[in-house]
Design an enzyme around this catalytic site. Structure first.
Site, mmCIF file in Angstrom:
data_model
loop_
_atom_site.group_PDB
_atom_site.id
_atom_site.type_symbol
_atom_site.label_atom_id
_atom_site.label_comp_id
_atom_site.label_asym_id
_atom_site.label_seq_id
_atom_site.Cartn_x
_atom_site.Cartn_y
_atom_site.Cartn_z
ATOM 1 N N THR A 18 -5.415 4.648 8.490
ATOM 2 C CA THR A 18 -6.462 3.826 7.847
ATOM 3 C C THR A 18 -7.868 4.436 8.271
ATOM 4 O O THR A 18 -8.656 4.289 7.397
ATOM 5 C CB THR A 18 -6.497 2.476 8.792
ATOM 6 O OG1 THR A 18 -5.097 1.960 8.564
ATOM 7 C CG2 THR A 18 -7.302 1.370 8.430
ATOM 8 N N GLY A 53 -0.647 5.096 14.591
ATOM 9 C CA GLY A 53 -1.337 3.672 14.646
ATOM 10 C C GLY A 53 -2.673 3.735 15.306
ATOM 11 O O GLY A 53 -2.737 3.961 16.416
ATOM 12 N N GLY A 99 3.083 -2.198 -1.168
ATOM 13 C CA GLY A 99 4.658 -2.123 -1.602
ATOM 14 C C GLY A 99 5.253 -0.996 -2.126
ATOM 15 O O GLY A 99 5.877 -0.896 -2.806
ATOM 16 N N LEU A 100 4.879 0.331 -1.593
ATOM 17 C CA LEU A 100 5.445 1.497 -1.804
ATOM 18 C C LEU A 100 5.420 2.022 -3.172
ATOM 19 O O LEU A 100 6.233 2.376 -4.005
ATOM 20 C CB LEU A 100 6.641 1.599 -1.207
ATOM 21 C CG LEU A 100 6.765 1.479 0.371
ATOM 22 C CD1 LEU A 100 8.173 0.993 0.725
ATOM 23 C CD2 LEU A 100 6.264 2.743 0.983
ATOM 24 N N GLY A 154 -4.572 0.038 11.661
ATOM 25 C CA GLY A 154 -5.935 0.279 12.106
ATOM 26 C C GLY A 154 -5.926 0.157 13.480
ATOM 27 O O GLY A 154 -5.045 0.005 14.184
ATOM 28 N N CYS A 206 11.226 -0.433 5.588
ATOM 29 C CA CYS A 206 11.096 -0.917 4.166
ATOM 30 C C CYS A 206 12.248 -2.044 4.102
ATOM 31 O O CYS A 206 13.288 -1.658 4.744
ATOM 32 C CB CYS A 206 11.021 0.234 3.075
ATOM 33 S SG CYS A 206 12.287 1.352 3.128
HETATM 34 C C1 LIG Z 1 -2.592 1.350 2.372
HETATM 35 C C2 LIG Z 1 -1.429 1.811 3.484
HETATM 36 C C3 LIG Z 1 -0.489 2.245 2.645
HETATM 37 C C4 LIG Z 1 0.927 2.774 3.325
HETATM 38 N N1 LIG Z 1 2.063 3.456 2.725
HETATM 39 C C5 LIG Z 1 3.124 3.907 3.568
HETATM 40 C C6 LIG Z 1 3.852 4.603 2.933
HETATM 41 O O1 LIG Z 1 4.134 4.806 1.799
HETATM 42 N N2 LIG Z 1 4.852 5.034 3.678
HETATM 43 C C7 LIG Z 1 5.025 4.969 5.062
HETATM 44 O O2 LIG Z 1 5.982 5.533 5.782
HETATM 45 N N3 LIG Z 1 4.020 4.224 5.723
HETATM 46 C C8 LIG Z 1 2.935 3.726 4.918
HETATM 47 N N4 LIG Z 1 1.793 3.140 5.448
HETATM 48 C C9 LIG Z 1 1.846 3.056 6.859
HETATM 49 C C10 LIG Z 1 1.083 4.265 7.628
HETATM 50 O O3 LIG Z 1 1.666 5.376 7.267
HETATM 51 C C11 LIG Z 1 0.837 4.092 9.303
HETATM 52 O O4 LIG Z 1 2.364 4.077 9.887
HETATM 53 C C12 LIG Z 1 0.295 2.734 9.596
HETATM 54 O O5 LIG Z 1 -0.675 2.445 8.759
HETATM 55 C C13 LIG Z 1 -0.356 2.951 11.053
HETATM 56 O O6 LIG Z 1 -1.238 3.996 11.072
HETATM 57 P P1 LIG Z 1 -2.717 3.703 10.973
HETATM 58 O O7 LIG Z 1 -3.240 2.587 12.074
HETATM 59 O O8 LIG Z 1 -3.576 4.865 11.604
HETATM 60 O O9 LIG Z 1 -3.450 3.321 9.479
HETATM 61 C C14 LIG Z 1 0.796 2.826 4.716
HETATM 62 C C15 LIG Z 1 -0.464 2.140 5.536
HETATM 63 C C16 LIG Z 1 -1.451 1.666 4.708
HETATM 64 C C17 LIG Z 1 -2.685 0.876 5.453
#
Ligand SMILES: Cc1cc2nc3c(=O)[nH]c(=O)nc-3n(C[C@H](O)[C@H](O)[C@H](O)COP(=O)(O)O)c2cc1C
Length: 307
Positions: free
Chosen positions: A269, A246, A74-75, A219, A133
């Site tokens: 992830t 992603g 939740g940012l 992930g 968001c």
């Molecule tokens: C724990 C967590 C926190 C995240 N916080 C943010 C964030 O603050 N701002 C944002 O734009 N994306 C946020 N994301 C999304 C990631 O930046 C990314 O777009 C998303 O996880 C897909 O990439 P991945 O599969 O490599 O994790 C968050 C993802 C995770 C898992």
């Protein structure tokens, strides 16, 4: 390491290589210094920050989901002013190239975030505007689910001294329209994708596993969604710089996003599982290019189109 030209550019922002961190997945960034040299990666995207501090959603905020994970953090964040004082100096010392990420609940919040980031040091080379968001002025949706709301947010950054990248959500059938509206409002490029809506239930208690009930899936499982999203935007808007994100956990998955049209790739992830993942992925990209006689990574950007 093999001699491959890994330099790339996301619009006007030159990067020494295409590997970036994804917002929110490596704390505020400096935490990773114990595992790797932060100046070795293309760019470090910090956790999204608002002009206010926020504690985030109720626990539990992270649960496993097959090979991926579901989060409802939740940012959470200290707010831009505190981040500048407490976290930014560590990133400057580490020699990292930084992209700040900002969020808000209203268009006005984004306008105030812009004001709060006017005076950043040269370490910060660009802004990722996280429109994935909740839009509290229209409770039914995220900003990035509406072309109009995305336009209104990005318009707040028009003429800003740093390039801006709109971070979009894949949870919409109007991805091209939303991306176009961000560009129309003055965005330099697009980051694709944020997490996918998901939910899990504890069969024993019959209750949702996340405190906030719903969360975002990330992930390996979402990699094909990211590839499709990048491919769609590159096909519709070939001049627009794209950052792909992603489910990247290997060099090959990063290369797939580049072939789809991304000029750089963020790793999220995978870093939770393996803090050095970005360094390994960079080595794997280099190795793959060498083995496949690719002398420059830029040859691969969008190369799957028209095949
Ligand atoms: C724990 C967590 C926190 C995240 N916080 C943010 C964030 O603050 N701002 C944002 O734009 N994306 C946020 N994301 C999304 C990631 O930046 C990314 O777009 C998303 O996880 C897909 O990439 P991945 O599969 O490599 O994790 C968050 C993802 C995770 C898992």
């Amino acid at each position: 390491m093999p001699k491959v030209d890994l330099t790339t550019a996301i619009g006007p922002v030159g990067l020494k290589n295409p590997v970036m961190s994804a917002a929110g997945t490596s704390g505020h960034g400096a935490e990773l210094r114990q595992y790797m040299d932060l100046s070795e990666i293309g760019c470090l995207v910090v956790k999204s920050l608002a002009h206010f501090s926020w504690n985030g959603n109720p626990a539990p905020r992270i649960v496993g989901a097959g090979p991926g994970m579901l989060n409802s953090v939740g940012l959470q964040g200290p707010g831009i002013a505190n981040w500048k004082r407490d976290y930014l100096p560590g990133l400057v010392t580490a020699g990292a190239k930084v992209m700040i990420s900002v969020w808000g609940r209203t268009v006005e919040d984004f306008a105030l975030a812009r004001v709060a980031i006017e005076d950043l040091p040269d370490t910060v080379v660009a802004v990722e505007v996280n429109v994935s968001c909740p839009n509290l002025e229209d409770r039914s949706t995220m900003f990035a689910h509406s072309s109009g709301a995305t336009y209104d947010v990005l318009k707040q950054f028009e003429g800003f001294r740093l390039p801006t990248f709109a971070k979009l959500s894949p949870n919409t059938h109007q991805l091209v329209e939303v991306a176009q509206s961000a560009i129309d409002a003055g965005a330099t490029g697009i980051t694709l994708v944020n997490t996918i809506f998901g939910m899990r239930i504890d069969t024993r208690t019959r209750k949702p596993l996340l405190g906030a009930i719903r969360g975002g899936l990330s992930g390996v499982s979402i990699h094909p969604v990211a590839v499709r999203s990048v491919f769609d935007i590159y096909e519709a808007l070939p001049q627009v710089p794209i950052i792909g994100v992603g489910g990247v956990s290997t060099g090959l998955e990063a290369i797939e996003l580049i072939l789809a049209g991304a000029s750089a790739v963020e790793v999220g992830t995978a870093t939770f599982v393996e803090p050095r993942a970005m360094t390994r992925i960079l080595e794997e990209i280099n190795q793959w290019c060498d083995e496949n006689e690719v002398s420059s990574i830029s040859e691969l950007i969008g190369a799957s189109h028209g095949q």
